[in-house]
Scaffold this motif. Structure first.
Motif, PDB file in Angstrom:
ATOM      1  N   THR A   1      -4.341  13.239  44.152  1.00 52.61           N
ATOM      2  CA  THR A   1      -3.560  13.382  45.378  1.00 52.61           C
ATOM      3  C   THR A   1      -4.498  13.946  46.451  1.00 52.61           C
ATOM      4  N   PRO A   2      -4.231  13.665  47.719  1.00 49.66           N
ATOM      5  CA  PRO A   2      -5.120  14.149  48.784  1.00 49.66           C
ATOM      6  C   PRO A   2      -5.384  15.652  48.712  1.00 49.66           C
ATOM      7  N   GLU A   3      -4.320  16.423  48.486  1.00 48.54           N
ATOM      8  CA  GLU A   3      -4.459  17.886  48.470  1.00 48.54           C
ATOM      9  C   GLU A   3      -5.341  18.358  47.310  1.00 48.54           C
ATOM     10  N   LYS A   4      -5.175  17.747  46.144  1.00 51.10           N
ATOM     11  CA  LYS A   4      -5.944  18.173  44.977  1.00 51.10           C
ATOM     12  C   LYS A   4      -7.404  17.733  45.080  1.00 51.10           C
ATOM     13  N   ILE A   5      -7.636  16.576  45.696  1.00 54.92           N
ATOM     14  CA  ILE A   5      -9.027  16.147  45.921  1.00 54.92           C
ATOM     15  C   ILE A   5      -9.718  17.149  46.836  1.00 54.92           C
TER      16      ILE A   5
END
Length: 595
Positions: free
Chosen positions: A86-90
């Motif tokens: 997910t964008p946030e986890k990346i």
């Protein structure tokens, strides 16, 4: 599911430690896999991070840059890179993997660059701003570390976020001026740093760097950030120093485009002009180009419905509404001030072969200077917008579109000049001249104009002129054959790629091929895999886009003799072209009728 060979695999990832506190699920097998000391590099260890039974991050264990791994490779020789997530986890993983105190970690910096170059594919700028604020530890953002050990990491985390923001600003430059979300975010993050620097003096270096990027020339000592002295004054400083955020207000007036002023139905003069240019300024350029008295000409706007409107000297010649709905033409005024259009070929017959008297090296140099000004203005993100065709991408690909348009116009210009030359002897001289100009473009590392000229000479309406080509000397034919071989598309343009790779920067690539490479990666790989961002695809795209950065490592230094400079510059900047293939073929058959 995730198979972990050693507990150290978990311990080495800060991210996993943090996610464990957020109720992530991890499975570890007690059964050990058989050890394979040989061919260990063939194995790929992947780690799958899950939250509430949903995979949010997929990591791959790879060896850091260096020799091939062996059975006894140290754990420090390995790292975890993002496959998808997910964008946030990346973003969270990239920040965790960033080491500020060590010697510049090129691999991590490259991955950060990948993220910043391509984030618009999978999230909005507002989403990125909110995600960065959540990553910046503060009471207000809700990202609050607990415990003694974690608390010591707070300033480090803050510095990492500020490092990424600085890199973002440096990469996007004036694009951020146009986005309200980014402007509000920069104000907020700057205020947060001001709040934190007294408690964490180590942030002063990042604050000064931040101020430098934002154009704030005043500097402070740590003592000045104390709660007693800060108050409203320091935040007021940001309000007073918003030049960085506001100077783009008049960007549309300074923006340059190609204005096509039609002389006849199928031919036009291409004028590179500012959007704020007046009709008089445009007319002056066109009159000089077609060698007519300015006072005898008038600019006329013609809509698709056929309505004509004469532009007055102080009228804005370029408007987006006109661009979308009609064209600008130049008409002649007769004694009664009646407007008459030029007849087809009437104007061209009066043209002198000025190009024959021009120095080919200097002409190629001016082509390079013009192309470099366009190429140097292209934002790397324009290739991303162009490829993914996001909504409203037109306004984000202006500079790229200009260079692509220029490539097409140079190709048409070559054919136009040759086909407007009615005398066989001079036509032979023109073909020889263009072959030499193409060779000079290659020598000057301007592959964009090089390709355009070779393609112009290979245009069907030109290549069919057998009488002309028969009179071209053997050495010129041989030279042209060598130049043509570089444009050979076989083996995925291997000849061009090999030659271009050997050229040192600065250099101008053939942009249509670079866009083809990015498009090929885009269409051959899914952007999302199981609802996770395919970060490996975005890394490949970013790596290709960074070709622009490599090409612009150094700057060109144009060197043209002063006497000829203005004439050459005017000639190259405002090309006269026929944009109808049918009209070009008619000229070709008139010169050399079919046997």
């Amino acid at each position: 599911m995730c198979k972990l060979q050693e507990r150290d695999d978990i311990a080495r990832i800060e991210l996993v430690q943090k996610l464990a506190r957020e109720n992530c699920q991890f499975l570890q097998t007690d059964k050990k896999e058989p050890e394979k000391p040989e061919h260990q590099d063939d194995e790929v260890t992947t780690v799958q991070v899950k939250e509430q039974d949903q995979t949010v991050l997929l990591l791959k264990k790879v060896q850091c840059c260096g020799p091939a791994p062996t059975a006894g490779s140290a754990e420090s020789d390995w790292r975890y890179v993002v496959v998808s997530g997910t964008p946030e986890k990346i973003l969270e993983h990239l920040l965790n993997d960033l080491h500020l105190e060590e010697v510049q970690d090129k691999e991590t910096e490259t991955l950060l660059d990948d993220f910043l170059l391509t984030y618009t594919v999978f999230m909005t700028t507002d989403d990125l701003c909110q995600a960065l604020l959540r990553q910046y530890p503060s009471l207000t953002s809700g990202c609050c570390y607990q415990g003694k050990e974690e608390n010591s990491d707070v300033p480090c985390r803050k510095r990492k976020v500020l490092h990424l923001v600085s890199q973002w600003i440096a990469l996007y430059k004036d694009w951020l001026h146009e986005d309200e979300h980014s402007k509000m975010f920069l104000k907020t993050i700057y205020r947060n740093v001001l709040d934190d620097v007294y408690e964490y003096p180590i942030l002063e270096k990042e604050l000064k760097e931040f101020q430098k990027i934002l154009g704030m020339h005043r500097r402070h000592t740590v003592d000045e950030y104390s709660p007693q002295r800060k108050n409203k004054a320091l935040f007021h400083q940001f309000s007073l120093k918003e030049n960085w955020l506001q100077h783009r207000g008049t960007v549309t007036e300074a923006e340059e485009i190609f204005c096509h002023v039609y002389i006849t139905e199928h031919s036009y003069v291409s004028v590179k002009a500012k959007v704020s240019s007046t009709a008089q300024e445009i007319l002056k350029v066109v009159a000089e180009k077609i060698q007519h008295a300015e006072e005898d000409l008038a600019l006329v706007a013609i809509t698709f419905s056929g309505e004509k409107h004469e532009l007055q000297p102080n009228d804005l010649a370029i408007s987006k509404s006109l661009e979308a709905s009609g064209r600008i033409c130049v008409y002649r005024k007769d004694l009664a001030d009646t407007l008459n259009p030029f007849a087809e070929n009437e104007e061209s017959q009066q043209r002198s072969m000025r190009i024959l008297g021009m120095n080919t090296w200097d002409l190629a140099l001016e082509l390079m200077n013009f192309d470099w000004s366009l190429f140097n203005s292209i934002h790397e993100q324009e290739l991303i917008y162009f490829t993914f065709s996001r909504q409203g991408s037109g306004e984000h690909t202006v500079n790229l579109s200009l260079l692509l348009q220029r490539c097409n116009e140079v190709q048409l210009w070559v054919a136009t000049e040759i086909l407007l030359c009615s005398q066989l002897g001079k036509r032979v001289q023109l073909v020889k001249k263009f072959i030499k100009i193409a060779a000079h473009c290659k020598a000057q590392r301007n592959l964009n104009s090089f390709f355009a000229i070779v393609m112009g000479l290979n245009t069907a309406s030109v290549s069919r002129l057998s009488q002309t080509w028969e009179k071209i000397p053997g050495k010129f034919k041989k030279l042209f054959s060598e130049l043509e071989s570089l444009t050979d598309p076989s083996l995925n343009h291997k000849a061009y790629r090999d030659a271009f790779k050997k050229m040192k920067p600065p250099k101008i690539p053939f942009m249509p091929l670079l866009l083809k490479d990015v498009t090929f990666i885009h269409e051959g790989n899914k952007t999302f895999l199981d609802n996770l961002v395919n970060f490996e695809k975005l890394h490949m795209i970013a790596d290709t886009v960074r070709t622009l950065r490599h090409c612009r490592t150094n700057q060109f230094g144009g060197d043209v003799s002063p006497k000829e400079h203005q004439e050459l510059k005017s000639y190259v900047n405002h090309l006269y072209v026929i944009d109808s293939q049918q009209a070009l073929f008619e000229l070709s058959h008139r010169l050399e009728p079919r046997a």
